[in-house]
Design a protein around this motif. Structure first.
Motif, mmCIF file in Angstrom:
data_model
loop_
_atom_site.group_PDB
_atom_site.id
_atom_site.type_symbol
_atom_site.label_atom_id
_atom_site.label_comp_id
_atom_site.label_asym_id
_atom_site.label_seq_id
_atom_site.Cartn_x
_atom_site.Cartn_y
_atom_site.Cartn_z
ATOM 1 N N GLY A 106 64.170 -67.234 -73.193
ATOM 2 C CA GLY A 106 64.655 -67.341 -71.835
ATOM 3 C C GLY A 106 63.787 -66.537 -70.878
ATOM 4 O O GLY A 106 62.924 -65.759 -71.288
ATOM 5 N N ILE A 107 63.999 -66.712 -69.572
ATOM 6 C CA ILE A 107 63.191 -66.033 -68.559
ATOM 7 C C ILE A 107 64.076 -65.124 -67.718
ATOM 8 O O ILE A 107 65.063 -65.568 -67.113
ATOM 9 C CB ILE A 107 62.478 -67.047 -67.637
ATOM 10 C CG1 ILE A 107 61.573 -67.965 -68.452
ATOM 11 C CG2 ILE A 107 61.678 -66.318 -66.563
ATOM 12 C CD1 ILE A 107 60.433 -67.261 -69.173
ATOM 13 N N TYR A 108 63.677 -63.847 -67.681
ATOM 14 C CA TYR A 108 64.397 -62.823 -66.925
ATOM 15 C C TYR A 108 63.464 -62.249 -65.868
ATOM 16 O O TYR A 108 62.275 -62.051 -66.121
ATOM 17 C CB TYR A 108 64.866 -61.720 -67.877
ATOM 18 C CG TYR A 108 65.714 -60.660 -67.230
ATOM 19 C CD1 TYR A 108 67.096 -60.809 -67.144
ATOM 20 C CD2 TYR A 108 65.136 -59.505 -66.704
ATOM 21 C CE1 TYR A 108 67.894 -59.837 -66.547
ATOM 22 C CE2 TYR A 108 65.922 -58.526 -66.101
ATOM 23 C CZ TYR A 108 67.300 -58.696 -66.022
ATOM 24 O OH TYR A 108 68.071 -57.730 -65.423
ATOM 25 N N GLU A 109 64.021 -61.968 -64.688
ATOM 26 C CA GLU A 109 63.234 -61.407 -63.585
ATOM 27 C C GLU A 109 63.665 -59.981 -63.309
ATOM 28 O O GLU A 109 64.860 -59.697 -63.197
ATOM 29 C CB GLU A 109 63.411 -62.243 -62.319
ATOM 30 C CG GLU A 109 62.639 -61.701 -61.125
ATOM 31 C CD GLU A 109 63.003 -62.399 -59.828
ATOM 32 O OE1 GLU A 109 62.551 -63.541 -59.638
ATOM 33 O OE2 GLU A 109 63.758 -61.814 -59.028
ATOM 34 N N SER A 110 62.674 -59.079 -63.140
ATOM 35 C CA SER A 110 63.000 -57.682 -62.871
ATOM 36 C C SER A 110 63.046 -57.357 -61.383
ATOM 37 O O SER A 110 63.310 -56.224 -61.008
ATOM 38 C CB SER A 110 61.961 -56.768 -63.538
ATOM 39 O OG SER A 110 60.677 -56.957 -62.964
ATOM 40 N N TYR A 111 62.784 -58.344 -60.508
ATOM 41 C CA TYR A 111 62.810 -58.102 -59.066
ATOM 42 C C TYR A 111 64.228 -58.004 -58.514
ATOM 43 O O TYR A 111 64.433 -57.503 -57.428
ATOM 44 C CB TYR A 111 62.081 -59.230 -58.326
ATOM 45 C CG TYR A 111 60.591 -59.086 -58.318
ATOM 46 C CD1 TYR A 111 59.966 -58.147 -57.511
ATOM 47 C CD2 TYR A 111 59.803 -59.893 -59.112
ATOM 48 C CE1 TYR A 111 58.592 -58.010 -57.503
ATOM 49 C CE2 TYR A 111 58.424 -59.773 -59.110
ATOM 50 C CZ TYR A 111 57.821 -58.836 -58.295
ATOM 51 O OH TYR A 111 56.456 -58.701 -58.286
ATOM 52 N N GLY A 112 65.212 -58.523 -59.218
ATOM 53 C CA GLY A 112 66.565 -58.440 -58.708
ATOM 54 C C GLY A 112 67.425 -59.654 -58.998
ATOM 55 O O GLY A 112 68.660 -59.571 -58.978
ATOM 56 N N ARG A 113 66.811 -60.808 -59.300
ATOM 57 C CA ARG A 113 67.613 -62.005 -59.570
ATOM 58 C C ARG A 113 68.154 -62.040 -60.991
ATOM 59 O O ARG A 113 69.039 -62.839 -61.296
ATOM 60 C CB ARG A 113 66.793 -63.259 -59.292
ATOM 61 C CG ARG A 113 66.479 -63.492 -57.820
ATOM 62 C CD ARG A 113 65.779 -64.827 -57.613
ATOM 63 N NE ARG A 113 64.442 -64.845 -58.194
ATOM 64 C CZ ARG A 113 63.676 -65.929 -58.260
ATOM 65 N NH1 ARG A 113 64.137 -67.089 -57.794
ATOM 66 N NH2 ARG A 113 62.469 -65.865 -58.793
ATOM 67 N N GLY A 114 67.592 -61.199 -61.862
ATOM 68 C CA GLY A 114 68.082 -61.181 -63.236
ATOM 69 C C GLY A 114 67.668 -62.433 -63.996
ATOM 70 O O GLY A 114 66.537 -62.908 -63.881
ATOM 71 N N TRP A 115 68.574 -62.977 -64.768
ATOM 72 C CA TRP A 115 68.265 -64.162 -65.565
ATOM 73 C C TRP A 115 67.989 -65.357 -64.652
ATOM 74 O O TRP A 115 68.835 -65.745 -63.854
ATOM 75 C CB TRP A 115 69.423 -64.516 -66.493
ATOM 76 C CG TRP A 115 69.505 -63.674 -67.720
ATOM 77 C CD1 TRP A 115 70.399 -62.687 -67.980
ATOM 78 C CD2 TRP A 115 68.644 -63.755 -68.854
ATOM 79 N NE1 TRP A 115 70.155 -62.119 -69.211
ATOM 80 C CE2 TRP A 115 69.074 -62.769 -69.770
ATOM 81 C CE3 TRP A 115 67.551 -64.553 -69.190
ATOM 82 C CZ2 TRP A 115 68.461 -62.558 -70.997
ATOM 83 C CZ3 TRP A 115 66.935 -64.348 -70.419
ATOM 84 C CH2 TRP A 115 67.387 -63.368 -71.311
ATOM 85 N N LEU A 116 66.795 -65.964 -64.818
ATOM 86 C CA LEU A 116 66.520 -67.231 -64.156
ATOM 87 C C LEU A 116 67.028 -68.391 -65.002
ATOM 88 O O LEU A 116 67.535 -69.379 -64.475
ATOM 89 C CB LEU A 116 65.021 -67.399 -63.913
ATOM 90 C CG LEU A 116 64.341 -66.380 -62.991
ATOM 91 C CD1 LEU A 116 62.911 -66.824 -62.699
ATOM 92 C CD2 LEU A 116 65.118 -66.189 -61.704
ATOM 93 N N VAL A 117 66.868 -68.259 -66.313
ATOM 94 C CA VAL A 117 67.379 -69.286 -67.216
ATOM 95 C C VAL A 117 67.551 -68.669 -68.604
ATOM 96 O O VAL A 117 66.692 -67.957 -69.102
ATOM 97 C CB VAL A 117 66.437 -70.513 -67.276
ATOM 98 C CG1 VAL A 117 65.037 -70.119 -67.702
ATOM 99 C CG2 VAL A 117 66.999 -71.587 -68.200
ATOM 100 N N GLN A 118 68.715 -68.906 -69.202
ATOM 101 C CA GLN A 118 68.983 -68.501 -70.574
ATOM 102 C C GLN A 118 68.947 -69.738 -71.461
ATOM 103 O O GLN A 118 69.117 -70.864 -70.986
ATOM 104 C CB GLN A 118 70.348 -67.811 -70.654
ATOM 105 C CG GLN A 118 70.387 -66.486 -69.895
ATOM 106 C CD GLN A 118 71.768 -65.878 -69.819
ATOM 107 O OE1 GLN A 118 72.527 -66.179 -68.906
ATOM 108 N NE2 GLN A 118 72.101 -65.024 -70.785
ATOM 109 N N ILE A 119 68.720 -69.510 -72.736
ATOM 110 C CA ILE A 119 68.595 -70.660 -73.628
ATOM 111 C C ILE A 119 69.984 -71.178 -74.015
ATOM 112 O O ILE A 119 70.971 -70.430 -74.001
ATOM 113 C CB ILE A 119 67.786 -70.302 -74.894
ATOM 114 C CG1 ILE A 119 68.558 -69.308 -75.767
ATOM 115 C CG2 ILE A 119 66.425 -69.726 -74.517
ATOM 116 C CD1 ILE A 119 67.933 -69.066 -77.121
#
Length: 443
Positions: A359-372
């Motif tokens: 999955g893809i996680y963002e550290s800027y503040g949005r958190g998880w962009l997509v989980q599997i």
């Protein structure tokens, strides 16, 4: 294609500028007397055919904006067909940047300084809120009235790395080739950036030449002024920047010719022997064990990152990993380091079963962009070697785990950024992950 082991960072093959661009440099670098016969801030028919672009049309600043802003508000203006810096800037303010990013190019401009004037032309600048000033990311062609500056600031003297024509605080020019017109008159400068090969020109003479991102380049970066500027010079593309360093300065005939990128090839990011090409940050233990790269908790059990020394924007990277114990980790991309162990960027998750590996996680503040999807959690093989693939092309991001597609997303913010690739060690206890066969193909 078989990946070749890399030594000394990313492998760059020096290639001469092809004859077409050599002709362009020599033919278009004209004396000021010849330039006076041509209308200012315009392109010739030949330049238009070659693909040159004006960054200033002599009438407005439509190609420019404030560094860190969306408009032009800090006093730069058009006066008598020239861009003029008001002379009110300082180390932390007064910068304008192009609205467009550039990677490989020939950049040409005319400039004129006041007595003792100080300015500069920067490139590959990363404009993010985390960077307060552009020079901590972008290399600079220094523009300064050497003698006048020392007269105005006596008894202070300029260091050699601060003088006209230098690659600021990095590389010195050949002073025997420098022909500078008297203060108050126009000079012409050029920067050639061709896939890591860099040239500085002054009034038709090449005064400086070097290769970026070599071992020598990194040695200079890490032993001088930029030792603590961790992201300096790493970007392969960025905005172009003009500096107001507290002195009025004038610019005209600013034009650029974009050069093609080298065809993407495969490179091995890990040579199986040592950590060449990587930089550690934060709290971690980074070793090579039986040809594998080992990442584990440091003594303080805090976050740690092992980062590539270079930035990668569009790429397809594949690797193998084995979670020896508590495999809470990740493959970061388009990332950079702040402070001791704070990372900004995106993470392709590598974690124990049930925690969204791929999955893809963002550290800027949005958190998880997509989980599997939950049904794909069983694809991860615990305590065994797994294959992971991450492809980033513009805003399109895809991942595969053990040959199975995991996610496929579009994200404009990812597409607008660039940065390092990094292997993460999460905070906590008893974390150890092994990695091998880390192969990247630039797209």
């Amino acid at each position: 294609m078989q990946a070749a082991p890399i030594s000394g960072g990313r492998l760059y093959h020096y290639r001469h500028i092809i004859m077409k661009y050599t002709y362009i440099i020599l033919a278009a670098t004209m004396t000021l007397s010849a330039a006076s016969c041509q209308r200012q801030n315009s392109l010739t028919k030949a330049e238009i055919e070659e693909g040159w672009e004006l960054l200033f049309n002599g009438k407005d600043l439509s190609c420019w904006r404030d560094y860190g802003g969306t408009e032009l508000t800090n006093g730069w203006a058009v006066v008598d067909g020239c861009i003029q810096a008001p002379g009110t800037g300082a180390d932390g303010s007064g910068y304008i940047v192009t609205k467009k990013e550039y990677a490989n190019f020939i950049l040409s401009w005319d400039w004129k300084l006041t007595h003792g004037g100080n300015s500069g032309m920067l490139y590959h600048v990363i404009d993010r809120p985390e960077f307060e000033v552009p020079y901590v990311t972008g290399p600079e062609y220094q523009l300064i009235d050497n003698e006048g500056w020392e007269e105005v600031n006596a008894p202070e003297k300029l260091e050699e790395w601060q003088k006209l024509g230098v690659d600021y605080a990095m590389h010195l020019p050949d002073y025997s080739k420098m022909k500078v017109n008297p203060q108050g008159q126009w000079n012409n400068s050029r920067i050639v950036f061709d896939n890591g090969h860099v040239e500085h020109w002054l009034n038709g003479e090449k005064i400086l030449e070097f290769e970026a991102w070599t071992e020598d380049w990194f040695l200079k970066k890490n032993s001088g002024k930029w030792a603590n500027a961790r992201e300096y010079g790493l970007a392969h593309s960025g905005v172009i920047c003009l500096q107001d360093h507290g002195d009025p300065a004038s610019f005209r005939n600013i034009k650029i010719l974009e050069l093609p990128a080298n065809e993407g090839g495969e490179v091995s990011l890990f040579n199986g022997v040592d950590l060449t090409g990587w930089e550690p940050f934060g709290d971690g233990k980074w070793t090579v064990e039986d040809g594998c790269l080992s990442t584990a908790n440091g003594d303080n059990k805090q976050y740690g990152y092992l980062c590539t020394r270079e930035y990668y924007k569009n790429f397809d990277v594949s690797l193998e990993f084995k979670q020896v114990s508590n495999g809470n980790s990740g493959l970061f991309f388009h990332s950079f380091i702040r402070g001791f162990n704070t990372v900004n960027g995106w993470q392709c998750e590598v974690a124990p079963k049930g925690f969204d590996t791929g999955g893809i996680y963002e550290s800027y503040g949005r958190g998880w962009l997509v989980q599997i999807p939950d049904e794909k959690e069983s694809i991860l093989k615990e305590n065994e070697w797994n294959s992971l693939r991450l492809r980033v092309e513009g805003s399109h991001v895809q991942t595969w785990l053990n040959g199975e597609a995991m996610i496929d997303i579009e994200d404009e913010l990812i597409g607008a950024t660039t940065g390092r690739i990094a292997l993460q060690i999460h905070d906590g206890n008893d974390i150890k992950v092994l990695w091998k066969n880390i192969v990247l193909k630039e797209l």
